[in-house]
Write an enzyme that holds these catalytic residues in place. Structure first.
Site, PDB file in Angstrom:
ATOM      1  N   VAL A  24      52.086 101.974  62.450  1.00 54.42           N
ATOM      2  CA  VAL A  24      53.111 101.812  63.492  1.00 54.42           C
ATOM      3  C   VAL A  24      53.454 103.155  64.126  1.00 54.42           C
ATOM      4  O   VAL A  24      53.375 103.313  65.357  1.00 54.42           O
ATOM      5  CB  VAL A  24      54.379 101.134  62.912  1.00 54.42           C
ATOM      6  CG1 VAL A  24      55.513 101.161  63.932  1.00 54.42           C
ATOM      7  CG2 VAL A  24      54.061  99.697  62.495  1.00 54.42           C
ATOM      8  N   ARG A  72      47.365  84.117  51.343  1.00 56.66           N
ATOM      9  CA  ARG A  72      45.936  83.761  51.304  1.00 56.66           C
ATOM     10  C   ARG A  72      45.845  82.562  52.236  1.00 56.66           C
ATOM     11  O   ARG A  72      46.564  81.577  52.069  1.00 56.66           O
ATOM     12  CB  ARG A  72      45.512  83.409  49.886  1.00 56.66           C
ATOM     13  CG  ARG A  72      45.753  84.569  48.905  1.00 56.66           C
ATOM     14  CD  ARG A  72      44.940  84.444  47.657  1.00 56.66           C
ATOM     15  NE  ARG A  72      45.325  85.440  46.665  1.00 56.66           N
ATOM     16  CZ  ARG A  72      44.794  86.660  46.566  1.00 56.66           C
ATOM     17  NH1 ARG A  72      43.856  87.046  47.419  1.00 56.66           N
ATOM     18  NH2 ARG A  72      45.191  87.497  45.636  1.00 56.66           N
ATOM     19  N   GLY A 102      42.194  93.442  50.932  1.00 54.05           N
ATOM     20  CA  GLY A 102      41.016  93.575  50.070  1.00 54.05           C
ATOM     21  C   GLY A 102      39.811  92.811  50.580  1.00 54.05           C
ATOM     22  O   GLY A 102      39.669  92.589  51.794  1.00 54.05           O
ATOM     23  N   THR A 125      43.616  96.913  47.755  1.00 51.99           N
ATOM     24  CA  THR A 125      43.638  95.882  46.713  1.00 51.99           C
ATOM     25  C   THR A 125      43.766  96.569  45.368  1.00 51.99           C
ATOM     26  O   THR A 125      43.122  97.601  45.146  1.00 51.99           O
ATOM     27  CB  THR A 125      42.357  95.014  46.703  1.00 51.99           C
ATOM     28  OG1 THR A 125      42.277  94.314  45.442  1.00 51.99           O
ATOM     29  CG2 THR A 125      41.079  95.809  46.861  1.00 51.99           C
ATOM     30  N   ASP A 127      42.489  95.583  42.787  1.00 56.21           N
ATOM     31  CA  ASP A 127      41.253  95.328  42.025  1.00 56.21           C
ATOM     32  C   ASP A 127      40.224  96.456  42.129  1.00 56.21           C
ATOM     33  O   ASP A 127      39.344  96.581  41.286  1.00 56.21           O
ATOM     34  CB  ASP A 127      40.599  94.030  42.501  1.00 56.21           C
ATOM     35  CG  ASP A 127      41.367  92.797  42.039  1.00 56.21           C
ATOM     36  OD1 ASP A 127      42.285  92.956  41.213  1.00 56.21           O
ATOM     37  OD2 ASP A 127      41.050  91.698  42.510  1.00 56.21           O
ATOM     38  N   GLU A 187      40.872  99.819  21.614  1.00 57.29           N
ATOM     39  CA  GLU A 187      39.754  99.664  20.683  1.00 57.29           C
ATOM     40  C   GLU A 187      38.657  98.783  21.286  1.00 57.29           C
ATOM     41  O   GLU A 187      37.480  98.942  20.981  1.00 57.29           O
ATOM     42  CB  GLU A 187      40.236  99.048  19.355  1.00 57.29           C
ATOM     43  CG  GLU A 187      40.833 100.040  18.378  1.00 57.29           C
ATOM     44  CD  GLU A 187      42.117 100.681  18.879  1.00 57.29           C
ATOM     45  OE1 GLU A 187      42.925  99.979  19.529  1.00 57.29           O
ATOM     46  OE2 GLU A 187      42.308 101.889  18.641  1.00 57.29           O
ATOM     47  N   ALA A 214      46.785 102.122  12.550  1.00 57.23           N
ATOM     48  CA  ALA A 214      47.965 101.269  12.324  1.00 57.23           C
ATOM     49  C   ALA A 214      48.070 100.182  13.385  1.00 57.23           C
ATOM     50  O   ALA A 214      48.890  99.281  13.299  1.00 57.23           O
ATOM     51  CB  ALA A 214      49.221 102.138  12.346  1.00 57.23           C
ATOM     52  N   ARG A 247      48.952  89.484  18.569  1.00 57.28           N
ATOM     53  CA  ARG A 247      49.876  89.022  19.613  1.00 57.28           C
ATOM     54  C   ARG A 247      49.208  89.183  20.988  1.00 57.28           C
ATOM     55  O   ARG A 247      48.319  90.020  21.143  1.00 57.28           O
ATOM     56  CB  ARG A 247      51.161  89.856  19.619  1.00 57.28           C
ATOM     57  CG  ARG A 247      52.001  89.716  18.370  1.00 57.28           C
ATOM     58  CD  ARG A 247      52.724  88.381  18.360  1.00 57.28           C
ATOM     59  NE  ARG A 247      53.713  88.305  17.307  1.00 57.28           N
ATOM     60  CZ  ARG A 247      53.477  87.973  16.048  1.00 57.28           C
ATOM     61  NH1 ARG A 247      52.247  87.698  15.655  1.00 57.28           N
ATOM     62  NH2 ARG A 247      54.458  87.919  15.170  1.00 57.28           N
ATOM     63  N   VAL A 254      53.158  91.521  37.254  1.00 62.66           N
ATOM     64  CA  VAL A 254      53.987  92.710  37.005  1.00 62.66           C
ATOM     65  C   VAL A 254      53.266  93.951  37.553  1.00 62.66           C
ATOM     66  O   VAL A 254      53.878  94.858  38.115  1.00 62.66           O
ATOM     67  CB  VAL A 254      54.230  92.865  35.480  1.00 62.66           C
ATOM     68  CG1 VAL A 254      54.743  94.241  35.125  1.00 62.66           C
ATOM     69  CG2 VAL A 254      55.183  91.794  34.999  1.00 62.66           C
TER      70      VAL A 254
HETATM   71  O1  F6P Z   1      44.877  90.974  44.651  1.00 62.15           O
HETATM   72  C1  F6P Z   1      44.021  90.913  43.603  1.00 62.15           C
HETATM   73  C2  F6P Z   1      44.610  90.083  42.499  1.00 62.15           C
HETATM   74  O2  F6P Z   1      45.783  90.685  42.024  1.00 62.15           O
HETATM   75  C3  F6P Z   1      43.626  89.836  41.381  1.00 62.15           C
HETATM   76  O3  F6P Z   1      43.580  90.857  40.429  1.00 62.15           O
HETATM   77  C4  F6P Z   1      44.158  88.556  40.819  1.00 62.15           C
HETATM   78  O4  F6P Z   1      43.143  87.883  40.148  1.00 62.15           O
HETATM   79  C5  F6P Z   1      44.623  87.820  42.040  1.00 62.15           C
HETATM   80  O5  F6P Z   1      44.945  88.802  42.985  1.00 62.15           O
HETATM   81  C6  F6P Z   1      45.797  86.910  41.834  1.00 62.15           C
HETATM   82  O6  F6P Z   1      46.057  86.263  43.030  1.00 62.15           O
HETATM   83  P1  F6P Z   1      47.391  85.464  43.354  1.00 62.15           P
HETATM   84  O7  F6P Z   1      48.498  86.456  43.478  1.00 62.15           O
HETATM   85  O8  F6P Z   1      47.079  84.779  44.639  1.00 62.15           O
HETATM   86  O9  F6P Z   1      47.615  84.550  42.206  1.00 62.15           O
END
Ligand code: F6P
EC number: 2.7.1.11
Length: 323
Positions: A24, A72, A102, A125, A127, A187, A214, A247, A254
């Site tokens: 912008v 999307r 992305g 992205t 990813d 690991e 541990a 676990r 997040v």
């Molecule tokens: O943007 C990439 C991503 O965060 C991927 O790592 C994940 O699989 C996907 O988007 C999740 O998409 P949505 O937020 O549409 O569930």
């Protein structure tokens, strides 16, 4: 050129706002009017445009997510959807579009560009699977969020001599899992790119205890053939034989919601400015990315639909260092 538009598309990524701000303010500096398109390609097809001033993008550089909203939009994959989008751009006299997003988003950008509309992509992205940029907007912040979680889980894992399966995002790409696993000293690292065997994962965690650790951490990508829930199920079915406490923590979205760190703000700013500079120079049909430290353009016909391969040699390095 007098009018351009900018949109954010696909999964949001920390730093998208810094890129919007750069497009912008960079565009205004050229003397152009800049429109924001709300909700990505959905807003492009629906005609959801807003004219943006320098003040409208004030105070957003530090904010996660995207002030324009993202989506999307499967309808954009249809010829009809794209024609509608082009009609909306033309109706407002918009002469070029910047697409911040992305893989799927850049394929959409390429489709518009093939229809003759000037488009410049900005690689964004978490990813980090986009060809044409060594690092994309949001990766660094998402990685640091995953790492903080892994570090914390290690603390409680050590207190209880437990093992943890930590699932990170990445439906099709294991970049985040690989890097978080290496930097977090995991690991085991389980990736979509490599066939995994639940027994081998459990055995590797067990071996960490035998070496006197541990805690034992497996970082698992969401899209791995055995995701964290599947691995947990296997462990529960074989609990008696396994003999240690396990676990699961699924980090999920997040990782996408954080405030962008310095690296992502700077990268997004440079890519946004780069997109405007290319358009001002009459160039389009390209993706702006970071290549060997420089902001460079890769033709969309080379980058769209193409995935950047993972360096799987790093997996062996991680295995050796997890000793
Ligand atoms: O943007 C990439 C991503 O965060 C991927 O790592 C994940 O699989 C996907 O988007 C999740 O998409 P949505 O937020 O549409 O569930």
């Amino acid at each position: 050129m007098k009018r351009i538009a900018v949109l954010t598309s696909g999964g949001d990524a920390p730093g998208m706002n810094a890129a919007i701000r750069a497009v912008v303010r960079g565009g205004l500096e050229q003397g152009w009017e800049v429109f924001g398109v709300r909700q990505g390609y959905a807003g492009l097809m629906g005609g959801d445009f807003v004219s943006l001033s320098a003040r409208d993008v004030g105070g957003i550089i530090q904010q996660g997510g995207t002030v324009l909203g993202s989506a999307r939009a499967p309808e954009f994959k249809t010829e009809e959807g794209r024609k509608q989008a082009l009609a909306n751009l033309e109706a407002r006299g918009v002469e070029a579009l910047v697409v911040i997003g992305g893989g799927g988003s850049q394929s959409g950008a390429y489709a518009l560009s093939r229809m003759g509309f000037p488009v410049v992509g900005v690689a964004s992205t978490i990813d980090n699977d986009l060809y044409g940029s060594e690092t994309t907007i949001g990766v660094d912040t998402a990685l640091n969020i995953a790492l903080e979680a892994i570090d914390r889980l290690k603390v409680t894992a050590s207190s209880h001599h437990r093992a943890f399966l930590v699932e990170v995002m990445g439906r099709d790409c294991g970049y985040l899992a690989l890097m978080a696993g290496i930097a977090g000293g995991a690991e085991v690292i389980v990736l979509p790119e490599v066939e995994s065997d639940p027994e081998e994962v459990i055995e590797t965690l067990k071996a960490a205890y035998r070496r006197g650790k541990a805690h034992a951490i497996a970082v698992v990508a969401e899209g791995a053939t055995n995701n964290a829930n599947e691995l947990m199920l296997y462990a529960q079915e074989n609990q008696k034989r396994i003999g240690f406490d396990l676990r699961v923590t699924i980090l999920g979205h997040v990782q996408r919601g954080g405030m962008p760190g310095a690296f992502d703000r700077l990268l997004a700013t440079r890519l946004g400015v780069g997109a405007v500079e290319r358009l001002a120079g009459g160039e389009h049909g390209v993706l702006m990315g970071l290549i060997r430290g420089e902001i460079l353009a890769t033709p969309l016909d080379e980058a769209a639909g193409r995935k950047k391969p993972l360096d799987l040699g790093l997996l062996e390095m991680a295995r050796v260092l997890a000793k």
